[in-house]
Design a protein around this motif. Sequence first.
Motif, mmCIF file in Angstrom:
data_model
loop_
_atom_site.group_PDB
_atom_site.id
_atom_site.type_symbol
_atom_site.label_atom_id
_atom_site.label_comp_id
_atom_site.label_asym_id
_atom_site.label_seq_id
_atom_site.Cartn_x
_atom_site.Cartn_y
_atom_site.Cartn_z
ATOM 1 N N THR A 29 0.985 -1.218 -0.007
ATOM 2 C CA THR A 29 0.085 -0.077 0.072
ATOM 3 C C THR A 29 0.888 1.196 -0.059
ATOM 4 O O THR A 29 2.186 0.944 0.079
ATOM 5 N N PRO A 30 0.363 2.588 -0.293
ATOM 6 C CA PRO A 30 1.113 3.635 -0.275
ATOM 7 C C PRO A 30 1.771 3.610 1.269
ATOM 8 O O PRO A 30 3.036 4.276 1.214
ATOM 9 N N SER A 31 1.339 3.324 2.232
ATOM 10 C CA SER A 31 1.714 3.421 3.691
ATOM 11 C C SER A 31 2.928 2.436 3.870
ATOM 12 O O SER A 31 3.546 2.103 4.882
ATOM 13 N N GLY A 32 2.905 1.126 2.773
ATOM 14 C CA GLY A 32 4.010 0.336 2.893
ATOM 15 C C GLY A 32 3.447 -0.914 3.553
ATOM 16 O O GLY A 32 4.168 -1.967 3.753
ATOM 17 N N ALA A 33 2.077 -1.183 3.760
ATOM 18 C CA ALA A 33 1.670 -2.356 4.270
ATOM 19 C C ALA A 33 1.625 -3.629 3.400
ATOM 20 O O ALA A 33 1.337 -3.276 1.982
ATOM 21 N N VAL A 34 2.180 -4.476 3.604
ATOM 22 C CA VAL A 34 2.111 -5.790 2.695
ATOM 23 C C VAL A 34 1.005 -6.340 2.218
ATOM 24 O O VAL A 34 -0.224 -6.485 3.048
ATOM 25 N N LEU A 35 0.584 -6.249 0.778
ATOM 26 C CA LEU A 35 -0.739 -6.846 0.351
ATOM 27 C C LEU A 35 -0.611 -8.439 -0.207
ATOM 28 O O LEU A 35 -1.074 -9.375 0.473
ATOM 29 N N GLU A 36 0.310 -8.599 -0.910
ATOM 30 C CA GLU A 36 0.516 -9.965 -1.668
ATOM 31 C C GLU A 36 1.776 -9.863 -2.816
ATOM 32 O O GLU A 36 2.296 -8.554 -2.892
ATOM 33 N N SER A 37 2.220 -10.941 -3.414
ATOM 34 C CA SER A 37 3.077 -10.706 -4.638
ATOM 35 C C SER A 37 2.164 -10.742 -5.790
ATOM 36 O O SER A 37 1.146 -10.677 -6.175
ATOM 37 N N ALA A 38 3.061 -10.757 -6.815
ATOM 38 C CA ALA A 38 2.472 -10.540 -8.188
ATOM 39 C C ALA A 38 1.514 -11.477 -8.578
ATOM 40 O O ALA A 38 0.621 -11.508 -9.523
ATOM 41 N N THR A 39 1.968 -12.807 -7.986
ATOM 42 C CA THR A 39 1.369 -14.028 -8.420
ATOM 43 C C THR A 39 0.825 -14.768 -7.339
ATOM 44 O O THR A 39 0.274 -16.051 -7.577
ATOM 45 N N ALA A 40 0.848 -14.354 -6.023
ATOM 46 C CA ALA A 40 0.677 -15.402 -4.912
ATOM 47 C C ALA A 40 0.257 -14.425 -3.748
ATOM 48 O O ALA A 40 0.579 -13.288 -3.586
ATOM 49 N N SER A 41 -0.467 -15.109 -2.769
ATOM 50 C CA SER A 41 -0.854 -14.456 -1.437
ATOM 51 C C SER A 41 0.391 -14.620 -0.676
ATOM 52 O O SER A 41 1.343 -15.600 -0.853
ATOM 53 N N ILE A 42 0.331 -13.767 0.263
ATOM 54 C CA ILE A 42 1.616 -13.774 1.478
ATOM 55 C C ILE A 42 1.061 -14.141 2.766
ATOM 56 O O ILE A 42 0.253 -13.543 3.180
ATOM 57 N N LEU A 43 1.641 -15.241 3.339
ATOM 58 C CA LEU A 43 1.090 -15.545 4.681
ATOM 59 C C LEU A 43 2.484 -15.648 5.531
ATOM 60 O O LEU A 43 3.543 -15.889 4.901
ATOM 61 N N TRP A 44 2.606 -15.400 6.753
ATOM 62 C CA TRP A 44 3.956 -15.592 7.376
ATOM 63 C C TRP A 44 3.429 -16.006 9.018
ATOM 64 O O TRP A 44 2.256 -15.988 9.314
ATOM 65 N N TRP A 45 4.401 -16.371 9.658
ATOM 66 C CA TRP A 45 4.077 -16.916 10.906
ATOM 67 C C TRP A 45 4.851 -16.049 11.832
ATOM 68 O O TRP A 45 6.064 -15.443 11.716
ATOM 69 N N GLU A 46 4.122 -15.516 12.953
ATOM 70 C CA GLU A 46 4.748 -14.851 14.190
ATOM 71 C C GLU A 46 4.272 -15.788 15.502
ATOM 72 O O GLU A 46 3.353 -15.877 16.087
ATOM 73 N N ASP A 47 5.742 -16.557 15.833
ATOM 74 C CA ASP A 47 5.631 -17.671 16.749
ATOM 75 C C ASP A 47 4.703 -18.958 16.395
ATOM 76 O O ASP A 47 4.727 -19.000 15.030
ATOM 77 N N ASP A 48 3.574 -18.994 16.827
ATOM 78 C CA ASP A 48 2.725 -20.128 16.583
ATOM 79 C C ASP A 48 1.323 -19.583 15.926
ATOM 80 O O ASP A 48 0.343 -20.168 15.698
ATOM 81 N N THR A 49 1.433 -18.363 15.825
ATOM 82 C CA THR A 49 0.148 -17.578 14.890
ATOM 83 C C THR A 49 0.252 -17.419 13.594
ATOM 84 O O THR A 49 1.549 -17.006 12.759
ATOM 85 N N LEU A 50 -0.517 -17.787 12.658
ATOM 86 C CA LEU A 50 -0.643 -17.661 11.220
ATOM 87 C C LEU A 50 -1.239 -16.375 10.975
ATOM 88 O O LEU A 50 -2.179 -15.807 11.449
ATOM 89 N N CYS A 51 -0.331 -15.510 10.071
ATOM 90 C CA CYS A 51 -0.818 -14.112 9.752
ATOM 91 C C CYS A 51 -0.818 -13.917 8.179
ATOM 92 O O CYS A 51 -0.267 -14.572 7.414
ATOM 93 N N LEU A 52 -2.037 -13.378 7.970
ATOM 94 C CA LEU A 52 -2.254 -12.713 6.542
ATOM 95 C C LEU A 52 -2.588 -11.164 6.554
ATOM 96 O O LEU A 52 -2.982 -10.727 7.480
ATOM 97 N N PRO A 53 -2.545 -10.468 5.496
ATOM 98 C CA PRO A 53 -2.900 -9.153 5.354
ATOM 99 C C PRO A 53 -4.441 -9.132 5.568
ATOM 100 O O PRO A 53 -5.350 -10.014 5.219
ATOM 101 N N SER A 54 -4.858 -8.166 6.033
ATOM 102 C CA SER A 54 -6.415 -7.986 6.437
ATOM 103 C C SER A 54 -7.377 -8.108 5.074
ATOM 104 O O SER A 54 -6.754 -7.248 4.028
ATOM 105 N N PRO A 55 -8.540 -8.576 5.137
ATOM 106 C CA PRO A 55 -8.970 -8.709 3.872
ATOM 107 C C PRO A 55 -9.826 -7.292 3.757
ATOM 108 O O PRO A 55 -10.424 -7.172 2.612
ATOM 109 N N ARG A 56 -9.604 -6.296 4.484
ATOM 110 C CA ARG A 56 -10.277 -4.996 4.108
ATOM 111 C C ARG A 56 -9.240 -4.326 3.202
ATOM 112 O O ARG A 56 -9.438 -3.312 2.557
ATOM 113 N N LEU A 57 -8.045 -4.837 2.997
ATOM 114 C CA LEU A 57 -7.026 -4.324 2.030
ATOM 115 C C LEU A 57 -7.271 -4.895 0.530
ATOM 116 O O LEU A 57 -7.958 -5.989 0.584
ATOM 117 N N PRO A 58 -6.779 -4.217 -0.242
ATOM 118 C CA PRO A 58 -7.006 -4.612 -1.575
ATOM 119 C C PRO A 58 -6.388 -5.804 -2.032
ATOM 120 O O PRO A 58 -5.208 -5.847 -2.643
#
Length: 266
Positions: free
Chosen positions: A156-185
């Motif tokens: 986003t213009p503020s620098g928040a991660v959205l996705e890659s050009a061809t894939a969704s981005i997920l990441w782990w913070e300890d044992d928590t699965l994280c994804l960008p908010s569905p409110r984002l584009p």
Amino acid sequence: MAQPAVLEGLLRWTPAGGLTPGADTEVGGRLLVADSWLVRGGRVRGLERHRERFLRACAECDGPPLRRLLEFWQDTAAALPRTGEWFPRVELTADSRELRLLLRRSPPLQPDIRVWAVGRPDPRTEPRRKGPDLDALAAVRRRASEEGATEAVLTTPSGAVLESATASILWWEDDTLCLPSPRLPVLAGVTAGLIQERARRLGIRVTHPERTLAELDGREVWLVNALHGIRPVREWTGHPMSAGAAVHAAEWRSWLDGISEPLPKE
């Protein structure tokens, strides 16, 4: 009975004639809707979800009537090869509202990925619908390739991660699965949806924090899509970031590979 010879390439669909080969010059052009998935040995992961996403997207842009879309999908399912590895794409064209099937061989599958660690401004005009922005996203990937990477991250213009050009981005913070908010584009990824549902069934916490690329430093990050499944980031390029150990990836990839289902009977 042996399956008829596969009609590889671009297939145009009409209600009267079904799927028939199209001229090579017709490949390309702006698309209103597109969807694609991996076929391996006659098995597919989440095919019904791809179907629903395609039908919904066609309805949102005043595509053909639902009964025509269902006829097209039925003919598409019958045309998919039952042997080998394929990466077909269904399309609704922008100029003539024509339905097409691009039947293409699968590229080599990647177990992990190198990603350009420089956030790219999101170039998409329709971020929640796959198809209209394929050319713009291909240009993003070409730029990443110039930097020695396979993919780039949209932000986003503020620098928040959205996705890659061809894939969704997920990441782990300890044992928590994280994804960008569905409110984002972001595009509602079929594979990301399957992963989230399994996490919740297992009692794994799923959250949607806004993170910059720098905040993913040292974490286990996945790029996931219908073609490659889960690809942990093994290296970041273009910025001093380290890839976290892929602690969870192997078990989740094994599960994902195991949920593919046979194509419908012809």
